[in-house]
Design a protein around this motif. Structure first.
Motif, PDB file in Angstrom:
ATOM      1  N   LEU A 408      -1.516 -15.940 -33.586  1.00 28.03           N
ATOM      2  CA  LEU A 408      -0.616 -17.080 -33.413  1.00 28.03           C
ATOM      3  C   LEU A 408      -0.413 -17.388 -31.928  1.00 28.03           C
ATOM      4  CD1 LEU A 408       2.054 -16.133 -36.123  1.00 28.03           C
ATOM      5  CD2 LEU A 408       0.060 -17.615 -36.373  1.00 28.03           C
ATOM      6  N   THR A 409      -1.368 -16.974 -31.121  1.00 25.23           N
ATOM      7  CA  THR A 409      -1.245 -17.257 -29.692  1.00 25.23           C
ATOM      8  C   THR A 409      -1.655 -18.705 -29.425  1.00 25.23           C
ATOM      9  OG1 THR A 409      -3.495 -16.505 -29.306  1.00 25.23           O
ATOM     10  CG2 THR A 409      -1.723 -14.890 -29.005  1.00 25.23           C
ATOM     11  N   TYR A 410      -1.330 -19.152 -28.254  1.00 31.87           N
ATOM     12  CA  TYR A 410      -1.646 -20.522 -27.856  1.00 31.87           C
ATOM     13  C   TYR A 410      -2.571 -20.491 -26.643  1.00 31.87           C
ATOM     14  CZ  TYR A 410      -1.037 -25.366 -26.401  1.00 31.87           C
ATOM     15  OH  TYR A 410      -1.255 -26.670 -26.055  1.00 31.87           O
ATOM     16  N   PHE A 411      -3.552 -21.387 -26.649  1.00 35.86           N
ATOM     17  CA  PHE A 411      -4.509 -21.434 -25.549  1.00 35.86           C
ATOM     18  C   PHE A 411      -4.404 -22.762 -24.807  1.00 35.86           C
ATOM     19  CE2 PHE A 411      -8.884 -22.230 -23.891  1.00 35.86           C
ATOM     20  CZ  PHE A 411      -8.889 -21.191 -22.951  1.00 35.86           C
ATOM     21  N   GLU A 412      -4.254 -22.693 -23.505  1.00 33.84           N
ATOM     22  CA  GLU A 412      -4.105 -23.898 -22.679  1.00 33.84           C
ATOM     23  C   GLU A 412      -5.485 -24.473 -22.353  1.00 33.84           C
ATOM     24  OE1 GLU A 412      -1.415 -25.473 -21.556  1.00 33.84           O
ATOM     25  OE2 GLU A 412       0.242 -24.060 -21.826  1.00 33.84           O
ATOM     26  N   GLU A 413      -5.989 -25.313 -23.244  1.00 36.89           N
ATOM     27  CA  GLU A 413      -7.335 -25.878 -23.089  1.00 36.89           C
ATOM     28  C   GLU A 413      -7.515 -26.607 -21.760  1.00 36.89           C
ATOM     29  OE1 GLU A 413      -9.842 -25.944 -25.364  1.00 36.89           O
ATOM     30  OE2 GLU A 413      -8.950 -25.558 -27.343  1.00 36.89           O
ATOM     31  N   GLU A 414      -6.552 -27.486 -21.482  1.00 40.49           N
ATOM     32  CA  GLU A 414      -6.695 -28.335 -20.295  1.00 40.49           C
ATOM     33  C   GLU A 414      -6.668 -27.518 -19.019  1.00 40.49           C
ATOM     34  OE1 GLU A 414      -4.196 -31.878 -20.103  1.00 40.49           O
ATOM     35  OE2 GLU A 414      -4.104 -31.806 -22.298  1.00 40.49           O
ATOM     36  N   LEU A 415      -5.778 -26.535 -19.006  1.00 37.07           N
ATOM     37  CA  LEU A 415      -5.648 -25.707 -17.820  1.00 37.07           C
ATOM     38  C   LEU A 415      -6.946 -24.931 -17.565  1.00 37.07           C
ATOM     39  CD1 LEU A 415      -3.393 -24.957 -15.778  1.00 37.07           C
ATOM     40  CD2 LEU A 415      -2.935 -22.944 -17.186  1.00 37.07           C
ATOM     41  N   TRP A 416      -7.512 -24.455 -18.680  1.00 35.18           N
ATOM     42  CA  TRP A 416      -8.763 -23.701 -18.557  1.00 35.18           C
ATOM     43  C   TRP A 416      -9.893 -24.621 -18.101  1.00 35.18           C
ATOM     44  CZ3 TRP A 416     -10.490 -19.124 -17.750  1.00 35.18           C
ATOM     45  CH2 TRP A 416     -11.835 -18.815 -17.993  1.00 35.18           C
ATOM     46  N   ALA A 417      -9.894 -25.838 -18.654  1.00 32.54           N
ATOM     47  CA  ALA A 417     -10.950 -26.793 -18.295  1.00 32.54           C
ATOM     48  C   ALA A 417     -10.927 -27.106 -16.809  1.00 32.54           C
ATOM     49  CB  ALA A 417     -10.775 -28.076 -19.109  1.00 32.54           C
ATOM     50  N   LYS A 418      -9.704 -27.162 -16.267  1.00 29.64           N
ATOM     51  CA  LYS A 418      -9.563 -27.520 -14.860  1.00 29.64           C
ATOM     52  C   LYS A 418      -9.697 -26.312 -13.922  1.00 29.64           C
ATOM     53  CE  LYS A 418      -5.811 -30.020 -15.754  1.00 29.64           C
ATOM     54  NZ  LYS A 418      -4.532 -30.708 -15.533  1.00 29.64           N
ATOM     55  N   ALA A 419      -9.669 -25.124 -14.511  1.00 31.57           N
ATOM     56  CA  ALA A 419      -9.646 -23.923 -13.676  1.00 31.57           C
ATOM     57  C   ALA A 419     -10.973 -23.737 -12.933  1.00 31.57           C
ATOM     58  CB  ALA A 419      -9.362 -22.703 -14.544  1.00 31.57           C
ATOM     59  N   ASP A 420     -10.860 -23.133 -11.773  1.00 34.04           N
ATOM     60  CA  ASP A 420     -12.030 -22.828 -10.973  1.00 34.04           C
ATOM     61  C   ASP A 420     -12.644 -21.526 -11.479  1.00 34.04           C
ATOM     62  OD1 ASP A 420     -13.935 -22.248  -9.146  1.00 34.04           O
ATOM     63  OD2 ASP A 420     -12.531 -21.816  -7.491  1.00 34.04           O
ATOM     64  N   LYS A 421     -13.758 -21.655 -12.206  1.00 33.57           N
ATOM     65  CA  LYS A 421     -14.333 -20.464 -12.847  1.00 33.57           C
ATOM     66  C   LYS A 421     -15.313 -19.728 -11.938  1.00 33.57           C
ATOM     67  CE  LYS A 421     -13.532 -22.869 -17.034  1.00 33.57           C
ATOM     68  NZ  LYS A 421     -13.266 -24.246 -16.586  1.00 33.57           N
ATOM     69  N   SER A 422     -15.530 -20.293 -10.742  1.00 33.66           N
ATOM     70  CA  SER A 422     -16.485 -19.654  -9.824  1.00 33.66           C
ATOM     71  C   SER A 422     -15.988 -18.275  -9.396  1.00 33.66           C
ATOM     72  CB  SER A 422     -16.700 -20.542  -8.595  1.00 33.66           C
ATOM     73  OG  SER A 422     -15.488 -20.662  -7.889  1.00 33.66           O
ATOM     74  N   ILE A 423     -14.646 -18.088  -9.483  1.00 40.14           N
ATOM     75  CA  ILE A 423     -14.103 -16.795  -9.039  1.00 40.14           C
ATOM     76  C   ILE A 423     -14.573 -15.641  -9.909  1.00 40.14           C
ATOM     77  CG2 ILE A 423     -12.029 -17.799  -7.994  1.00 40.14           C
ATOM     78  CD1 ILE A 423     -10.501 -16.957 -10.514  1.00 40.14           C
ATOM     79  N   TYR A 424     -15.101 -15.974 -11.101  1.00 42.04           N
ATOM     80  CA  TYR A 424     -15.601 -14.906 -11.967  1.00 42.04           C
ATOM     81  C   TYR A 424     -17.074 -14.625 -11.700  1.00 42.04           C
ATOM     82  CZ  TYR A 424     -11.310 -16.375 -14.178  1.00 42.04           C
ATOM     83  OH  TYR A 424     -10.021 -16.717 -14.376  1.00 42.04           O
ATOM     84  N   GLY A 425     -17.666 -15.418 -10.809  1.00 40.50           N
ATOM     85  CA  GLY A 425     -19.055 -15.192 -10.407  1.00 40.50           C
ATOM     86  C   GLY A 425     -20.021 -15.186 -11.568  1.00 40.50           C
ATOM     87  N   GLY A 426     -19.722 -15.987 -12.573  1.00 42.84           N
ATOM     88  CA  GLY A 426     -20.632 -16.093 -13.710  1.00 42.84           C
ATOM     89  C   GLY A 426     -20.557 -14.917 -14.657  1.00 42.84           C
ATOM     90  N   ASP A 427     -19.626 -14.005 -14.416  1.00 43.72           N
ATOM     91  CA  ASP A 427     -19.465 -12.843 -15.289  1.00 43.72           C
ATOM     92  C   ASP A 427     -18.699 -13.257 -16.549  1.00 43.72           C
ATOM     93  OD1 ASP A 427     -18.679 -10.558 -16.599  1.00 43.72           O
ATOM     94  OD2 ASP A 427     -18.500  -9.397 -14.739  1.00 43.72           O
ATOM     95  N   LYS A 428     -19.429 -13.371 -17.653  1.00 43.39           N
ATOM     96  CA  LYS A 428     -18.835 -13.873 -18.901  1.00 43.39           C
ATOM     97  C   LYS A 428     -17.713 -12.973 -19.399  1.00 43.39           C
ATOM     98  CE  LYS A 428     -21.207 -17.571 -19.500  1.00 43.39           C
ATOM     99  NZ  LYS A 428     -20.495 -18.857 -19.288  1.00 43.39           N
ATOM    100  N   LYS A 429     -17.885 -11.699 -19.160  1.00 47.13           N
ATOM    101  CA  LYS A 429     -16.881 -10.761 -19.626  1.00 47.13           C
ATOM    102  C   LYS A 429     -15.552 -10.962 -18.903  1.00 47.13           C
ATOM    103  CE  LYS A 429     -16.400  -5.887 -20.745  1.00 47.13           C
ATOM    104  NZ  LYS A 429     -16.815  -4.531 -20.417  1.00 47.13           N
ATOM    105  N   LYS A 430     -15.655 -11.177 -17.572  1.00 45.47           N
ATOM    106  CA  LYS A 430     -14.443 -11.433 -16.794  1.00 45.47           C
ATOM    107  C   LYS A 430     -13.784 -12.747 -17.219  1.00 45.47           C
ATOM    108  CE  LYS A 430     -15.134  -8.823 -12.533  1.00 45.47           C
ATOM    109  NZ  LYS A 430     -15.584  -8.890 -11.146  1.00 45.47           N
TER     110      LYS A 430
END
Length: 586
Positions: A408-430
């Motif tokens: 029953l958790t909630y996921f912030e789609e928009e926030l994730w879409a806008k987030a800078d994912k480069s900080i994970y360096g392409g690491d899918k697990k992170k």
RNA sequence: GCGGGUGUAGCACAGUGGUAGUGCAGCGGCUUCCCAAGCCGCCUACGUGGGUUCGAUUCCCAUCACCCGCUCCA
């Protein structure tokens, strides 16, 4: 205001009847009559309109998202296990058997303080030893007193008990205590060993310390010879705890077995929580948003009292407002203020309306903060709760996640879409890990404004009841009873009255009546003297009367007579509907 | 759940061991041009169940409901 007069009026005019009256009634249940049902419906409609369809702007001026549900009264019994009601509703009670006392207590609020001479016991283990094999000397000098924990810390209560014991035994000046065994919270469930210092007033004036054990009555390893009453202090006076289940039970299916036992819901809130995911998935709503519900709930109150105030069957108007944990306090304050303003807007005088922030000690275990909106009813010197606005944190959704195994958790789609994912360096697990926690995924926090429809209806009736004076036909002032309902809540909005029953007046009046009743609950009355008809409308709180008289025949105007001011003014019959609409909106 | 009180018409009150009245309200009519007017007529009750008694609304017991206090209201 005299409650009995209001009760008599409500019966005489058809607001409220006792349930099953011709069979002698039934304790804790009430019926609404023809006027009462209109009043209560107006209240529920006003709530739905003002909270669900058109709520006030949010803290930042934004639109508020609200939707409704209407859930079944009987739910899967596991719901009540998850919510805590199945356990929590079983409040075991103990009663004092002493004649002249006979007090009743919630067993979990009675604690026992056993006070020993110094050195008899030095820790909890020795307490158990003493109980198992008491030495004569220790048993003779130990004593047990019961305390009722209502507010304040348990330690403070225990301190008070030891102090009282000291006074009773001529021990002067209780000084201090040391706690052995950790924090308050640790012993809240299992008790604690501690020491208190005092001076015993004996011949040798010997200094004296006490070794004390504080523990809950329920589960205390006591011989039946103890258990004194917290009020009258009679030893061994308390009965064994008895369960009072406050939930109504029934059975789903014709066979009455344990397996198909079900409960009538004690609150509408759980229907909202268990539908949280459904609403989210079917509406495209994003947090924050609220889900509202109006519906019956049932509690097997031990002692219903005060007219309809504490009924066993009642109707709630509840909102669960789901939001981000970091914004929850903002929304808590928003709803607290919105809800109070709503009561004022509908005519509850501010000086009888009391918002009261609950103290920490009276908060339910799941709540971070609660404001009771209370009303000073005529039957009590203390204000009584109309509504509780509670910050429930993530308690309910978390409970249902645990018990149902559903996410029953909630996921912030928009926030994730806008987030800078480069900080994970392409690491899918992170990335996955980041997505699974704040600020992207979380269990929403909940603000719950929970109002009692019947309680507010009763408050409206109390607030509306007025006795004033109005002149009779000779100009002499006569007593008048008038229900000054807010026009929006008034069961009947207007009465249409031909002044006399001839000369075409009834025909004109009926034409007006037929027009107005398409929009509002209006009343046509051609019976008896005009003054009597006005007074009858006053007594049921009709704000306006339109009277067709001789002049109507000449210029198509009617008189509008105001309930509160008794003033009359003329207006064209063609403008009556527009005038009513205008007055209802202001 | 405990203690105390109450129970006669829609409401407010009388009254009696031989089955009940009054006022207001309600209903029907007449009258009525603005705040419970008047006149005529009508309807409606001993909370429920036992017991005592020739007979109980009345006395006794139980029960139900309501009110007050305690308690409870997660």
């Amino acid at each position: 205001m005299d409650m009995e007069k209001l009760v008599a009026l409500c019966k005489r005019r058809g607001f409220i009847f006792q349930s099953s009256e011709i069979y002698g009634g039934i304790n804790g249940f009430w019926d609404y009559g023809p006027l009462g049902v209109e009043l209560k419906k107006n209240i529920k409609d006003a709530w739905w309109q003002d909270m669900v369809r058109n709520p006030p702007p949010g803290p930042d001026g934004q639109e508020i998202q609200m939707v409704g549900v209407d859930c079944s009264i009987i739910m899967n019994p596991k719901v009540w296990v998850a919510s805590g009601h199945a356990a929590g509703f079983q409040d075991p009670m103990v009663a004092c058997t002493k004649e002249g006392c006979k007090k009743l207590f919630r067993a979990d609020k009675v604690w026992l303080v056993t006070i020993w001479p110094r050195g008899t016991v030095t820790n909890r283990a020795e307490v158990e030893n003493q109980r198992a094999k008491p030495t004569i000397a220790a048993a003779a000098r130990s004593t047990t007193v019961a305390v009722q924990l209502d507010e304040g810390s348990v330690i403070a209560q225990a301190e008070g008990a030891v102090r009282a014991y000291g006074q009773k035994n001529n021990v002067i000046a209780f000084k201090n205590y040391t706690v052995d065994g950790g924090s308050e919270s640790a012993f809240a469930s299992q008790g604690i060993f501690f020491r208190a210092r005092g001076r015993e007033h004996v011949a040798e004036a010997e200094r004296y310390d006490f070794d004390c054990v504080l523990e809950p009555l329920v589960g205390a390893s006591y011989a039946s010879g103890v258990k004194p009453c917290p009020i009258c202090h009679t030893a061994a006076a308390l009965t064994e705890p008895r369960a009072f289940n406050l939930m109504f039970e029934s059975h789903a299916g014709a066979i009455q077995s344990e397996e198909n036992k079900v409960y009538l819901r004690p609150e509408t809130a759980q229907g909202i929580f268990v539908n949280f995911k459904n609403v989210l998935d079917s509406t495209r709503l994003k947090l924050p948003f609220g889900i509202a519900q109006i519906g019956k709930a049932f509690r097997n109150e031990i002692n219903p009292r005060n007219y309809t105030f504490r009924s066993r069957e009642f109707e709630q108007m509840e909102i669960e407002f789901f939001c981000h944990p970091d914004e929850s306090m903002k929304w808590y304050e928003y709803w607290r203020d919105v809800r109070k303003a709503w009561y004022v807007k509908l005519g509850i005088k501010s000086d009888k309306l009391r918002p009261r922030e609950q103290g920490r000690e009276e908060l339910a275990h799941y709540s971070i903060g609660t404001t009771d909106i209370e009303y000073l009813f005529p039957f009590s010197s203390e204000p009584q709760e109309l509504e509780g606005v509670a910050h429930r944190g993530d308690y309910d959704l978390t409970q249902h996640m645990k018990h149902s195994g559903k996410d029953l958790t909630y996921f912030e789609e928009e926030l994730w879409a806008k987030a800078d994912k480069s900080i994970y360096g392409g690491d899918k697990k992170k990335e996955q890990e980041a997505k699974s926690k704040l600020p992207y995924r979380y269990v929403p926090h909940v603000i719950e404004p929970s109002a009692g429809a019947d309680r507010f209806t009763l408050a409206v009736l109390c607030e509306a009841y007025c006795e004033d004076q109005a002149p009779d036909e000779k100009g002499v002032l006569q007593d008048r009873v008038v229900m000054k309902f807010h026009p929006r809540l008034a069961p009947i909005k207007a009465a249409i009255l031909p002044l006399v029953n001839k000369e075409g007046m009834p025909e004109i009046a009926q034409k007006l009546y037929r027009e107005l009743k398409q929009h509002w609950n209006v009343f046509y009355d051609d019976g008896g003297a005009i003054g009597r008809r006005y007074r009858r409308q006053d007594e049921i709180g009709t704000p306006w009367c339109f009277t067709i008289d001789g002049q109507t025949l000449v210029d198509q105007t009617v008189t509008l007579r105001d309930r509160d001011t008794l003033k009359q003014e003329r207006l064209p019959i063609a403008e009556v509907a527009a005038e009513m609409r205008r007055r209802l909106q202001t």
